[in-house]
Write a protein that holds these residues in place. Sequence first.
Motif, PDB file in Angstrom:
ATOM      1  N   PRO A  28       0.834  -1.202   0.000  1.00  0.00           N
ATOM      2  CA  PRO A  28       0.000   0.000   0.000  1.00  0.00           C
ATOM      3  C   PRO A  28       0.870   1.255   0.000  1.00  0.00           C
ATOM      4  CG  PRO A  28      -0.831  -1.590   1.584  1.00  0.00           C
ATOM      5  CD  PRO A  28       0.481  -2.129   1.097  1.00  0.00           C
ATOM      6  N   PRO A  29       0.409   2.325  -0.633  1.00  0.00           N
ATOM      7  CA  PRO A  29       1.239   3.528  -0.739  1.00  0.00           C
ATOM      8  C   PRO A  29       1.456   4.193   0.610  1.00  0.00           C
ATOM      9  CG  PRO A  29      -0.989   3.978  -1.492  1.00  0.00           C
ATOM     10  CD  PRO A  29      -0.905   2.498  -1.279  1.00  0.00           C
ATOM     11  N   GLY A  30       2.552   4.927   0.687  1.00  0.00           N
ATOM     12  CA  GLY A  30       2.785   5.773   1.851  1.00  0.00           C
ATOM     13  C   GLY A  30       2.279   7.168   1.550  1.00  0.00           C
ATOM     14  N   CYS A  31       1.400   7.678   2.392  1.00  0.00           N
ATOM     15  CA  CYS A  31       0.770   8.978   2.145  1.00  0.00           C
ATOM     16  C   CYS A  31       1.093   9.947   3.279  1.00  0.00           C
ATOM     17  CB  CYS A  31      -0.739   8.834   2.001  1.00  0.00           C
ATOM     18  SG  CYS A  31      -1.250   7.785   0.612  1.00  0.00           S
ATOM     19  N   SER A  32       1.197  11.197   2.929  1.00  0.00           N
ATOM     20  CA  SER A  32       1.509  12.221   3.910  1.00  0.00           C
ATOM     21  C   SER A  32       0.278  12.559   4.748  1.00  0.00           C
ATOM     22  CB  SER A  32       2.012  13.486   3.204  1.00  0.00           C
ATOM     23  OG  SER A  32       2.053  14.581   4.087  1.00  0.00           O
ATOM     24  N   PRO A  33       0.441  12.762   6.060  1.00  0.00           N
ATOM     25  CA  PRO A  33      -0.685  13.212   6.883  1.00  0.00           C
ATOM     26  C   PRO A  33      -0.906  14.717   6.781  1.00  0.00           C
ATOM     27  CG  PRO A  33       1.243  12.901   8.253  1.00  0.00           C
ATOM     28  CD  PRO A  33       1.637  12.482   6.865  1.00  0.00           C
ATOM     29  N   LEU A  57       8.169  15.319  -1.828  1.00  0.00           N
ATOM     30  CA  LEU A  57       6.899  15.692  -2.457  1.00  0.00           C
ATOM     31  C   LEU A  57       6.042  16.495  -1.483  1.00  0.00           C
ATOM     32  CD1 LEU A  57       5.393  15.327  -5.129  1.00  0.00           C
ATOM     33  CD2 LEU A  57       4.371  13.255  -4.199  1.00  0.00           C
ATOM     34  N   GLU A  58       6.042  16.090  -0.233  1.00  0.00           N
ATOM     35  CA  GLU A  58       5.288  16.821   0.783  1.00  0.00           C
ATOM     36  C   GLU A  58       5.840  18.232   0.966  1.00  0.00           C
ATOM     37  OE1 GLU A  58       3.932  15.564   5.184  1.00  0.00           O
ATOM     38  OE2 GLU A  58       6.069  16.039   5.003  1.00  0.00           O
ATOM     39  N   ARG A  59       7.168  18.367   1.006  1.00  0.00           N
ATOM     40  CA  ARG A  59       7.784  19.678   1.186  1.00  0.00           C
ATOM     41  C   ARG A  59       7.489  20.589  -0.004  1.00  0.00           C
ATOM     42  NH1 ARG A  59      12.133  17.887   2.631  1.00  0.00           N
ATOM     43  NH2 ARG A  59      13.313  17.858   0.679  1.00  0.00           N
ATOM     44  N   ALA A  60       7.552  20.049  -1.210  1.00  0.00           N
ATOM     45  CA  ALA A  60       7.239  20.851  -2.396  1.00  0.00           C
ATOM     46  C   ALA A  60       5.782  21.301  -2.376  1.00  0.00           C
ATOM     47  CB  ALA A  60       7.521  20.048  -3.662  1.00  0.00           C
ATOM     48  N   TYR A  61       4.884  20.424  -1.947  1.00  0.00           N
ATOM     49  CA  TYR A  61       3.461  20.775  -1.889  1.00  0.00           C
ATOM     50  C   TYR A  61       3.229  21.903  -0.889  1.00  0.00           C
ATOM     51  CZ  TYR A  61      -1.606  20.149  -1.950  1.00  0.00           C
ATOM     52  OH  TYR A  61      -2.957  20.363  -2.090  1.00  0.00           O
ATOM     53  N   ARG A  62       3.842  21.788   0.275  1.00  0.00           N
ATOM     54  CA  ARG A  62       3.651  22.820   1.300  1.00  0.00           C
ATOM     55  C   ARG A  62       4.139  24.174   0.796  1.00  0.00           C
ATOM     56  NH1 ARG A  62       6.085  19.277   5.051  1.00  0.00           N
ATOM     57  NH2 ARG A  62       7.775  20.808   5.296  1.00  0.00           N
ATOM     58  N   ARG A  63       5.283  24.192   0.117  1.00  0.00           N
ATOM     59  CA  ARG A  63       5.851  25.464  -0.316  1.00  0.00           C
ATOM     60  C   ARG A  63       5.096  26.066  -1.497  1.00  0.00           C
ATOM     61  NH1 ARG A  63      12.402  24.278   0.111  1.00  0.00           N
ATOM     62  NH2 ARG A  63      12.443  23.977   2.370  1.00  0.00           N
ATOM     63  N   LEU A  64       4.761  25.230  -2.476  1.00  0.00           N
ATOM     64  CA  LEU A  64       4.112  25.761  -3.671  1.00  0.00           C
ATOM     65  C   LEU A  64       2.632  26.047  -3.460  1.00  0.00           C
ATOM     66  CD1 LEU A  64       5.760  23.621  -6.504  1.00  0.00           C
ATOM     67  CD2 LEU A  64       6.069  26.054  -6.065  1.00  0.00           C
ATOM     68  N   VAL A  65       1.920  25.137  -2.818  1.00  0.00           N
ATOM     69  CA  VAL A  65       0.467  25.281  -2.674  1.00  0.00           C
ATOM     70  C   VAL A  65       0.094  26.029  -1.401  1.00  0.00           C
ATOM     71  CG1 VAL A  65      -1.727  24.039  -2.536  1.00  0.00           C
ATOM     72  CG2 VAL A  65       0.086  23.203  -4.042  1.00  0.00           C
ATOM     73  N   ASP A  66       0.626  25.582  -0.273  1.00  0.00           N
ATOM     74  CA  ASP A  66       0.212  26.183   0.999  1.00  0.00           C
ATOM     75  C   ASP A  66       0.825  27.560   1.228  1.00  0.00           C
ATOM     76  OD1 ASP A  66      -1.186  23.854   1.459  1.00  0.00           O
ATOM     77  OD2 ASP A  66       0.365  22.952   2.714  1.00  0.00           O
ATOM     78  N   VAL A  67       2.081  27.752   0.833  1.00  0.00           N
ATOM     79  CA  VAL A  67       2.751  29.025   1.104  1.00  0.00           C
ATOM     80  C   VAL A  67       2.592  30.014  -0.051  1.00  0.00           C
ATOM     81  CG1 VAL A  67       4.950  30.133   1.615  1.00  0.00           C
ATOM     82  CG2 VAL A  67       4.408  27.933   2.656  1.00  0.00           C
TER      83      VAL A  67
END
Length: 215
Positions: A28-33, A57-67
Amino acid sequence: MAPLARDPWRPTGAPTANGRARPADAEPPGCSPRAPVCVHRAPDASEAAARRALSALERAYRRLVDVLGYPRPSGDAGAGGSDALDLYLTRGRARVQAHADATATGHFDRASAHCVVGDAELLEREAALCLGEAIALGLDPGETPHLRRAFATHLWWAIEPPTSADFEAVDDFQSTPERAVATREIETNAEGAALFFEYLDARRGRASPGTLAVD
């Protein structure tokens, strides 16, 4: 009605989203919380690389989408087991490839994406390019793979300093000034073509880095 005749000598556009089959999972995949991203590990891929890929991938998502506030990638309706962006990790050093899923038509066409990558040396960069191309497919699935990769590289430069791979890409791009900035398929100069977006951002941008390219 008779089928529409096409002139074989006329150029055609880039391939559209076709629902490419996804690689098989070892588990099963590992997914970020903390972000809607998941990493799927192939049977011959290492667990350590999978953990690094998920963190990147989680760090890139936080910076590009969340920040920075870039649009979220389109959901894939559970194609990878959830609605998150899926990155499939395989053995070897293969560069990232972003594949579009089937296009959702409507007032604005959109497509979700999944990515396939090996245990690349610059895995953080590959994960960010995956996210950038997924964002591009959510904005306009009709853009060419070459332009999507240039756009994704532009977003990568917005969150991290250039790496040796980026300097090499810029060198490849500038070594052929007679060629078009944006073409169809991904070539060696695709990532260096991000210089076009950098130029627009520097001369015409008035908001956060990369906002002009999204608009």
